[in-house]
Write an enzyme that holds these catalytic residues in place. Sequence first.
Site: not given
Ligand SMILES: Cc1ncc(COP(=O)(O)O)c(C=O)c1O
Length: 381
Positions: A188
């Site tokens: 990210k």
């Molecule tokens: C669109 C989207 N939502 C939620 C997430 C979830 O985030 P995390 O991996 O930090 O839990 C991600 C990616 O990892 C994502 O690309």
Amino acid sequence: MPPQKLSSRRSSFLGFQPPAVGDEEVVAVAEAIRSGWLTTGPRAEELERRFAEYVGAKHALAVASGTAAMHLSLVALGIGPGDEVITTPITWPATANVIVHTGATPVFADVRDDTLNIDPVRVAELVTSRTKAILPVHLYGQPADLDPLWALGLPVVEDAAHAAESEYRGRKIGALSDATCFSLYATKSIAAGEGGIVTTNRDDVAEGVRALTIMRRGHGSLYDISVPGYKANLSDVLAAIALCQLDKVEPHRAARMRQVELYDAAVAELDGIEPVAVDPRDTHAHHLYVVRVDADRAGADRDAYRTALAEENIGTSVHFLPVHLLTAYRELFPEQPPLPVAERAGAEVLSLPLSPAHSEEDIQDAIDALRRVHASFTGSG
Ligand SMILES: Cc1ncc(COP(=O)(O)O)c(C=O)c1O
């Protein structure tokens, strides 16, 4: 560019989205460890303060992941069994999984054909007396159409995993809806490795998320809890990385913007390879660079392009396969409205390498490879 470059395969593999970290992060992590704060401490607090300031929200709450940010936000809003939450099928499954984790039912609304963001017209058609929230995603960093979603009068929790730098109609994403959820995952824009942040202007949501995130002893020898919470806090070691990344977020975006310009100019000449639309009214974070591969015009489908690009030593990815077609969702929630736009997009989207860790020469290598692959599939080479 020397002419032979167009015909030569890249010698080393170009990663799709490596993190852009440097000595600052290494030093900050060492300092955090030496300070003795391995768990949540002053760096997580500083991250909350600085992130709230960055997005202009009253509260920012650091948590263990973007997934936890969304889950705790829904729980804090009182979402539970018997409720429905409307979301998009074009997202990472976590967006829908958190709805399931609360005991509620995910209802998928089809996406717009241009931006691939959730289509507010479809959302409005799906609202029932059981609908308790809308969970839009700012896909690739392009804000979803929030005005018509707010007009429905339901709580809105934004999945802003891709949207740290985004602005919706001139207003920074993060202080606009009931809760906004960011991810600090390794790929990210603010990459701590793992982590998430909830931002909100609502005191009740902030208090609810805080109580659910971690249980702490007070200053006395006894303790008490008001809710049976989770363990979803962010450690100071990761917060130290996130703070360095926050310092670099705008220069990193500028580096990705330059890469986007190179791609846009190149794919404009490739029949059947179309970038996903950008709404000029908004600030797009350009977290990902995604094209759609029209198999008829491009001479081959998305998967064939991916394989051919991998043979050229170019890493790619897919964002996203429609969630409702994944096994768990087909089995658990088979009754969904027709989702033809999402299903076509799911077969066509292809993400090309994009990262401030890449040089413009790296991106040029990806473009040259894409041109060669396109020429071979269309017989135009
Ligand atoms: C669109 C989207 N939502 C939620 C997430 C979830 O985030 P995390 O991996 O930090 O839990 C991600 C990616 O990892 C994502 O690309």
